[in-house]
Scaffold this motif. Structure first.
Motif, PDB file in Angstrom:
ATOM      1  N   GLU A  29      23.700  -7.310   9.024  1.00 19.78           N
ATOM      2  CA  GLU A  29      23.338  -8.104  10.186  1.00 19.78           C
ATOM      3  C   GLU A  29      22.076  -7.454  10.542  1.00 19.78           C
ATOM      4  N   CYS A  31      18.663  -6.094  12.479  1.00 20.30           N
ATOM      5  CA  CYS A  31      18.367  -5.754  13.823  1.00 20.30           C
ATOM      6  C   CYS A  31      16.944  -6.095  13.991  1.00 20.30           C
ATOM      7  N   CYS A  36      14.156  -0.980  17.210  1.00 17.10           N
ATOM      8  CA  CYS A  36      14.911  -0.479  16.048  1.00 17.10           C
ATOM      9  C   CYS A  36      14.126  -0.064  14.878  1.00 17.10           C
ATOM     10  N   ARG A  40      21.346   0.332  14.222  1.00 11.39           N
ATOM     11  CA  ARG A  40      21.998   0.748  15.547  1.00 11.39           C
ATOM     12  C   ARG A  40      23.337   0.224  15.402  1.00 11.39           C
ATOM     13  N   ASN A  42      26.245  -1.741  17.327  1.00 12.46           N
ATOM     14  CA  ASN A  42      26.324  -2.800  18.503  1.00 12.46           C
ATOM     15  C   ASN A  42      27.755  -2.435  18.974  1.00 12.46           C
ATOM     16  N   ASP A  47      27.176  -2.389  12.398  1.00 10.05           N
ATOM     17  CA  ASP A  47      25.720  -1.939  12.711  1.00 10.05           C
ATOM     18  C   ASP A  47      25.026  -3.249  12.180  1.00 10.05           C
ATOM     19  N   SER A  48      23.813  -2.991  12.757  1.00  5.73           N
ATOM     20  CA  SER A  48      22.589  -4.009  12.465  1.00  5.73           C
ATOM     21  C   SER A  48      21.248  -2.975  11.802  1.00  5.73           C
TER      22      SER A  48
END
Length: 109
Positions: A29, A31, A36, A40, A42, A47-48
């Protein structure tokens, strides 16, 4: 790699085990938040990752010919979840056609 925040251990393991002519391919994913810098977690539990962070971890662990492409990875609540498709080869591998270019040319991305 959406269930991994810190990517260095995963990328390091891939670098150790990937054949010299192998290709590392993953989806993450994306971000895109300007705040960022790495990754991070989510609210949905995945996580992204920031593209620059992904490129840096790959490069730091001996990968080269790093390519990324944006893609809708899945639908969530009726909306596409944007991500990155990443490919890289070992830096000591012979140059080859970009695997992402091949996927795009064949209509698979």
């Amino acid at each position: 790699l959406v269930y991994f925040g810190e990517l260095a251990p995963v990328i390091r393991a891939a670098a150790r085990t990937l054949a010299a002519d192998g290709v590392f391919i993953a989806t993450l994913e994306h971000c895109a938040d300007s705040e960022c810098r790495t990754f991070r977690l989510n609210a949905h539990g995945r996580d992204s990752h920031c593209e620059e962070y992904v490129r840096s971890v790959l490069s730091d662990n001996g990968f080269g010919a790093i390519r990324t492409a944006s893609a809708a990875l899945r639908q969530e609540l009726g909306q596409p979840v944007m991500g990155l498709v990443v490919s890289a080869t070992r830096a000591d591998a012979a140059p080859a056609e970009s695997h992402l270019a091949s996927l795009e040319r064949n209509g698979n991305l």
